[in-house]
Design a protein around this motif. Structure first.
Motif, PDB file in Angstrom:
ATOM      1  N   UNK A  33       0.911  -1.346   0.562  1.00 58.85           N
ATOM      2  CA  UNK A  33      -0.292   0.140   0.242  1.00 58.85           C
ATOM      3  C   UNK A  33       0.976   1.075   0.048  1.00 58.85           C
ATOM      4  N   UNK A  34       1.857   1.038   0.855  1.00 55.32           N
ATOM      5  CA  UNK A  34       2.597   2.569   0.828  1.00 55.32           C
ATOM      6  C   UNK A  34       3.600   2.747  -0.083  1.00 55.32           C
ATOM      7  N   UNK A  35       4.308   1.331  -0.861  1.00 54.17           N
ATOM      8  CA  UNK A  35       4.229   1.521  -2.538  1.00 54.17           C
ATOM      9  C   UNK A  35       3.764   1.814  -3.193  1.00 54.17           C
ATOM     10  N   UNK A  36       2.563   1.600  -3.336  1.00 51.69           N
ATOM     11  CA  UNK A  36       1.348   2.027  -4.031  1.00 51.69           C
ATOM     12  C   UNK A  36       1.148   3.847  -4.034  1.00 51.69           C
ATOM     13  N   UNK A  37       1.535   4.356  -2.682  1.00 47.74           N
ATOM     14  CA  UNK A  37       1.373   5.453  -2.443  1.00 47.74           C
ATOM     15  C   UNK A  37       2.399   6.431  -3.337  1.00 47.74           C
ATOM     16  N   UNK A  38       3.685   5.362  -3.034  1.00 46.17           N
ATOM     17  CA  UNK A  38       5.081   6.408  -3.443  1.00 46.17           C
ATOM     18  C   UNK A  38       4.725   7.152  -4.698  1.00 46.17           C
ATOM     19  N   UNK A  39       4.447   5.468  -5.930  1.00 50.38           N
ATOM     20  CA  UNK A  39       4.258   5.534  -7.492  1.00 50.38           C
ATOM     21  C   UNK A  39       2.936   6.369  -7.494  1.00 50.38           C
ATOM     22  N   UNK A  40       2.019   6.210  -6.470  1.00 51.53           N
ATOM     23  CA  UNK A  40       1.256   7.384  -7.139  1.00 51.53           C
ATOM     24  C   UNK A  40       1.535   8.878  -6.861  1.00 51.53           C
ATOM     25  N   UNK A  41       2.663   8.999  -6.318  1.00 50.98           N
ATOM     26  CA  UNK A  41       3.117  10.444  -5.749  1.00 50.98           C
ATOM     27  C   UNK A  41       4.015  10.565  -7.034  1.00 50.98           C
ATOM     28  N   UNK A  42       4.558   9.656  -7.345  1.00 47.85           N
ATOM     29  CA  UNK A  42       5.543   9.996  -8.757  1.00 47.85           C
ATOM     30  C   UNK A  42       4.566  10.453 -10.164  1.00 47.85           C
ATOM     31  N   UNK A  43       3.695   9.859 -10.054  1.00 46.87           N
ATOM     32  CA  UNK A  43       3.341   9.741 -11.041  1.00 46.87           C
ATOM     33  C   UNK A  43       2.454  11.466 -11.549  1.00 46.87           C
ATOM     34  N   UNK A  44       2.009  11.247  -9.543  1.00 48.00           N
ATOM     35  CA  UNK A  44       1.329  12.774  -9.749  1.00 48.00           C
ATOM     36  C   UNK A  44       2.516  14.613 -10.492  1.00 48.00           C
ATOM     37  N   UNK A  45       3.472  13.707  -9.954  1.00 45.02           N
ATOM     38  CA  UNK A  45       4.744  15.312 -10.159  1.00 45.02           C
ATOM     39  C   UNK A  45       5.112  14.914 -11.370  1.00 45.02           C
ATOM     40  N   UNK A  46       4.869  13.596 -12.259  1.00 43.05           N
ATOM     41  CA  UNK A  46       5.335  14.002 -13.366  1.00 43.05           C
ATOM     42  C   UNK A  46       3.953  14.207 -14.259  1.00 43.05           C
ATOM     43  N   UNK A  47       2.958  14.224 -13.816  1.00 41.25           N
ATOM     44  CA  UNK A  47       1.245  14.845 -14.712  1.00 41.25           C
ATOM     45  C   UNK A  47       1.480  15.872 -14.541  1.00 41.25           C
ATOM     46  N   UNK A  48       2.429  16.696 -13.253  1.00 39.02           N
ATOM     47  CA  UNK A  48       1.813  18.581 -12.523  1.00 39.02           C
ATOM     48  C   UNK A  48       2.766  18.920 -12.853  1.00 39.02           C
ATOM     49  N   UNK A  49       4.331  18.398 -12.999  1.00 35.00           N
ATOM     50  CA  UNK A  49       5.112  18.957 -12.869  1.00 35.00           C
ATOM     51  C   UNK A  49       5.871  19.948 -14.677  1.00 35.00           C
ATOM     52  N   UNK A  50       6.444  21.152 -14.250  1.00 30.21           N
ATOM     53  CA  UNK A  50       5.948  21.915 -15.365  1.00 30.21           C
ATOM     54  C   UNK A  50       7.854  21.560 -15.438  1.00 30.21           C
ATOM     55  N   UNK A  51       8.703  21.401 -14.957  1.00 25.78           N
ATOM     56  CA  UNK A  51      10.717  21.080 -15.544  1.00 25.78           C
ATOM     57  C   UNK A  51      10.189  19.621 -16.041  1.00 25.78           C
ATOM     58  N   UNK A  52      11.339  19.561 -17.449  1.00 24.06           N
ATOM     59  CA  UNK A  52      11.802  19.018 -18.195  1.00 24.06           C
ATOM     60  C   UNK A  52      11.791  17.961 -17.737  1.00 24.06           C
ATOM     61  N   UNK A  53      12.815  17.982 -16.818  1.00 24.93           N
ATOM     62  CA  UNK A  53      12.930  16.516 -15.271  1.00 24.93           C
ATOM     63  C   UNK A  53      11.841  15.724 -15.104  1.00 24.93           C
ATOM     64  N   UNK A  54      10.917  17.150 -14.568  1.00 28.68           N
ATOM     65  CA  UNK A  54      10.096  16.103 -13.961  1.00 28.68           C
ATOM     66  C   UNK A  54       9.239  15.444 -15.002  1.00 28.68           C
ATOM     67  N   UNK A  55       8.492  15.965 -16.191  1.00 31.02           N
ATOM     68  CA  UNK A  55       7.883  15.741 -16.608  1.00 31.02           C
ATOM     69  C   UNK A  55       8.342  14.198 -17.111  1.00 31.02           C
TER      70      UNK A  55
END
Ligand SMILES: [Zn+2]
Lengths: 138, 744
Positions: B63-85
């Motif tokens: 469950x916690x691993x999934x939470x980490x993955x979920x947050x990773x996806x959030x930053x990847x989707x929301x982030x404006x920096x090329x590195x984030x995307x």
């Protein structure tokens, strides 16, 4: 975590399933094996004896210095450009090590000209290797 | 004057110093230690209480691993920096003491060993500091690599999570944000000559309370960088990703209780370390020595030795990098020791045990030895913005060494792999874009590094960076919406661009770039390996070659091609050799380019490197050669003079007998031209480095370091930092000498 464990908690025996044993010799690299009884290095292609397993196998190999552009083509004209896709031979040479019997290229090193060869690139603790295989788990 | 003082006097001075700290720098103890913290009594009790409930702990961990993955996806989707995307980030959960216990499965796994330091700093210095404190709702950030990070272009954000008034964990995210106000745009200034050229330098800093950023501090941070909007957006996306992991952690605590949560976090660290030790136990005991050579500081070509001895003894691994090059006090290619450890941990997390949880305990049984003041363990006054230029080669040294122990290991969870391509070959850009905004950042296609050959298969083309198991290269069309760069040839796989071997490395691509619709635009390139290959093959496999930066200047290709499109060539080879644009200037350079303004329509051309080869070229299956020929990635010359395969180039049909004969003849030729080891070594080996190559680091004796000439040395345990002259001053001096000679 992986369900597969390197050592079973039940019997304390080491997992040696990844080790290749051929002709009673333990495969150490793609081209080298060790005969634990005789304590000798061997070529895995032709079985050539490459000396004491407690010493450097490289001393039993034959060696050639290769001009790097023979392997790495400059691609762009070296007459026109200071930098190409080939290494600079003043900076870099290729050292090729072959099995003295079957000529298999056992190792390659990229070194500055004159830099000491990496003779002791692989020194194994033969006693502990023998102990590892003494139980016959492999 | 003597240093000896009476005990009472010494303690008085120490007391005075403790009471009057004028400046908090990075904590040496925190920065040197990568072991897992000693468990607290509460954690031990929790682990003990839950030790027979491994199924539930496993469920909680997932469950916690999934939470980490979920947050990773959030930053990847929301982030404006090329590195984030494109996935240059992680999100994770730390123990109450600051150890990273779980992190997102994808992204930059280097962070999994590096994220802990700023949290531990905040716990040690801010928690009980009345003017700071750690309270529910506080937001901490940092970016200074000297406090734990890959480089200053990465920004971390962490939140404490409280339960019944006690800190039970931290949640955090680190992202490669890019622009950070350094002397060059884009966050990775290869031209930095001191830490003060590297832009924004946040030590662990409380930037918000009650889950909101303080407007004054946000304004300060935005004013410190060239992309203020991106700075705010990056902070917000990290904050909301962290709030999501926090929510998930609180849900676990609600559903299972705090004891189960603590047992999972601590148990994950303990179990991971125990499993790594069990796996190491199955490797043969022994030592592997390898030498790797970095060929540039990014400003000038110098030979930088990385000496690496890997010793495995029972359940421990020691990586001894002593004897490597001294630090360059006015060049950006030095690394903080902790940053390099993060990079070395990546090797084990991505290439050796990718099935283990992504946390810092993976690296706990591994010891790293370096000379203080070396390029691999630099002093705080040495710039480190391009630490990758020494810690990537250090990574390669270990990647080159490990197969010699792993091949005969009892337990493996991966194939044996040669050395990955290890350079961030792409363009960093800066200037006004087509929307009249000032931007500065990096193109994500640095992530398309060529994969190395493996024991059982060829390396994959342009597959993944060495520092992230899953990352994207970005869509060219999306990039063109934001920046005025056009990749005339965006990602074209190049012939022969790999390490040859029984299994060949994966190929890298070439890129031909120009720009339009702006009068202020420039480029940087941050790669080494134009004179000496930066990565290598294993077990007789070859390295990939060298990679120059090529330019076509004094031309606007949009103008000259307006009526003659046939002038364009689609490979660097054809453009550079045929020189199709009249009156243009063609040049080739090493690939360390400091920020340089360019004119519209000029061409900048680079090549992403290939992976190292595995095994003897003469053992390559001729059918694989026929396939590579059909795919257009191997030349006739390579087929005939390296692989010794005979085939019909029109039909692709192999001539088996002729191939066997050609290979047998080459084996004979090898024996004829080679010499016995001792004879060869006696002729080859020199006492000192060559006089015509600026050489830094040990030669034969690891305790003596050369400082650029065969005559100047220092002891490895008393390193003299190297100061390099400005390459422009060197060029001016050479031109003056030439002028003087001509006048004479
Ligand atoms: Zn042989």
């Amino acid at each position: 975590m992986s369900g597969k464990k390197a050592m079973s908690a039940e019997n304390g025996k080491m997992d040696l399933s990844g080790v290749t044993i051929e002709d009673g010799k333990v495969a150490i690299t793609e081209y080298l094996s060790i005969d634990l009884d005789k304590e000798t290095w061997h070529c895995r292609r032709c079985d050539q004896n490459l000396g004491s397993a407690r010493g450097p196998y490289k001393e039993a190999l034959v060696v050639y210095e290769r001009e790097p552009s023979e392997i790495h083509d400059p691609v762009i004209d070296p007459e026109k450009y200071a930098f190409t896709y080939a290494p600079d031979p003043d900076w870099c040479r290729i050292i090729e090590y072959y099995c003295p019997q079957c000529a298999t290229q056992v190792e390659v090193e990229y070194l500055p000209p004159g830099h000491p060869l990496t003779l002791n690139d692989l020194v194994l603790d033969i006693d502990s290797l023998k102990a590892r295989h003494a139980g016959g788990e492999a | 004057m003597t240093n000896a003082k009476a005990p009472s006097e010494r303690s008085l001075i120490e007391q005075f110093l403790d009471d009057n700290v004028l400046f908090l720098g990075p904590d040496p103890q925190i920065m040197a230690d990568h072991s897992v913290s000693t468990p607290t009594a509460v954690e031990l009790a929790a682990v003990d209480a839950w030790q027979d409930r491994s199924d539930e702990v496993h469920l909680i961990r997932n469950r916690l691993q999934t939470a980490c993955n979920e947050s990773f996806d959030m930053v990847e989707q929301m982030g404006a920096a090329p590195g984030a995307k494109w996935g240059d980030l992680i999100a994770g959960i730390f123990s109450s003491q600051g150890d990273l216990a779980l992190s997102s499965a994808g992204g930059v796994l280097i962070f999994s060993v590096l994220a802990q330091h700023p949290v531990k700093f905040a716990l040690k210095y801010w928690k009980d500091e009345p003017t700071v404190g750690i309270n529910d709702g506080d937001i901490f950030m940092h970016n200074d690599a000297r406090y734990g990070n890959i480089h200053n272009t990465d920004q971390s954000l962490t939140l404490p999570v409280f339960h019944n008034g006690e800190i039970v964990c931290f949640v955090g995210s680190i992202v490669h944000e890019g622009e950070n106000g350094a002397c060059e745009p884009g966050g990775m200034p290869g031209g930095a000559e001191s830490p003060y050229d590297e832009g924004l330098k946040m030590p662990p800093l409380k930037v918000g309370e009650n889950f909101e950023f303080r407007k004054d501090l946000l304004t300060f941070l935005q004013n410190s960088v060239r992309e203020p909007k991106l700075q705010m957006e990056g902070m917000k996306s990290k904050l909301h990703a962290c709030l999501r992991i926090k929510k998930r952690a609180e849900e676990v605590i609600r559903d299972y209780g705090i004891e189960a949560f603590m047992a999972t976090i601590r148990g994950t660290l303990t179990d991971t370390e125990a499993e790594v030790r069990r796996r190491l136990q199955t490797w043969p005991n022994g030592k592997v020595l390898t030498n790797v050579f970095a060929d540039s500081t990014l400003r000038e070509n110098v030979l930088i030795k990385i000496r690496c001895e890997v010793s495995k003894q029972n359940d421990e691994l020691i990586i001894d990098l002593r004897g490597s090059s001294p630090e360059f006090l006015n060049r950006a290619n030095n690394t903080v020791l902790a940053s390099m450890k993060g990079m070395l941990a990546q090797l084990f997390l991505m290439f050796i045990w990718p099935d283990l949880p992504r946390n810092q305990a993976v690296f706990a049984p591994i010891t790293v030895l370096t000379d203080p003041g070396s390029a691999l363990n630099c002093s705080p006054e040495a710039p480190n913005a391009q630490s990758m230029m020494t810690f990537f080669p250090a990574f390669t040294a270990v990647q080159n060494a490990v197969p010699k122990l792993l091949f005969a290991a009892g337990f493996r969870s991966t194939d044996i792999v040669a050395c990955w391509y290890n350079m961030i070959t792409t363009f960093v850009y800066g200037g006004f874009n087509q929307h009249q905004e000032f931007v500065g950042n990096v193109c994500a296609d640095l992530n398309g590094m060529g994969g190395a050959a493996r024991a059982t298969r060829d390396g994959e083309h342009s597959v993944a960076p060495i520092f992230a198991s899953m990352a994207d290269i970005g869509e060219q069309e999306l990039i063109e919406e934001e920046v005025p760069m056009m990749k005339l040839v965006p990602h074209k796989v190049m012939v022969d661009n790999c390490g040859f071997g029984k299994q060949r490395g994966g190929h890298g691509y070439q890129q031909i770039v120009t720009h339009k619709d702006t009068d202020a635009w420039g480029y940087m390139v941050n790669s080494i390996g134009a004179k000496f290959p930066s990565t290598y093959g294993i077990f007789g496999g070859y390295a990939p070659g060298c990679y120059p930066l090529c330019k076509v200047k004094d031309v606007n290709v949009f103008d000259v091609m307006k009526d003659s499109r046939d002038l364009m060539r689609f490979t660097i080879e054809d453009i550079m050799n045929e020189q199709p644009f009249p009156d243009a200037t063609y040049s080739a350079h090493h690939a360390g380019l400091q920020f340089e303004l360019a004119e519209q329509g000029e061409l900048y051309m680079i090549t992403q490197g290939g992976g190292g080869g595995y095994g003897d070229v003469l053992e390559r299956d001729p059918a694989d050669i026929a396939k590579d020929w059909a795919d257009g990635i191997v030349s006739k010359k390579t087929i005939e003079t390296i692989y010794f395969v005979v085939m019909d180039y029109n039909t692709g049909a192999l001539n088996k007998e002729a191939t066997e004969a050609a290979r047998a003849a080459e084996r004979k030729a090898r024996l004829a031209r080679a010499k016995p080891y001792k004879e060869f070594a006696a002729e080859w080996t020199k006492d000192k480095p060559p006089a015509n190559v600026p050489y830094y680091g040990s030669w034969d004796d690891p305790t003596v370091l050369y400082l650029g000439t065969p005559d100047k040395t220092c002891p490895a345990d008393a390193i003299e930092p190297v100061m390099m002259p400005d390459p422009k001053d060197v060029e001016i001096a050479a031109l003056k000498a030439e002028l003087k000679a001509l006048k004479a």
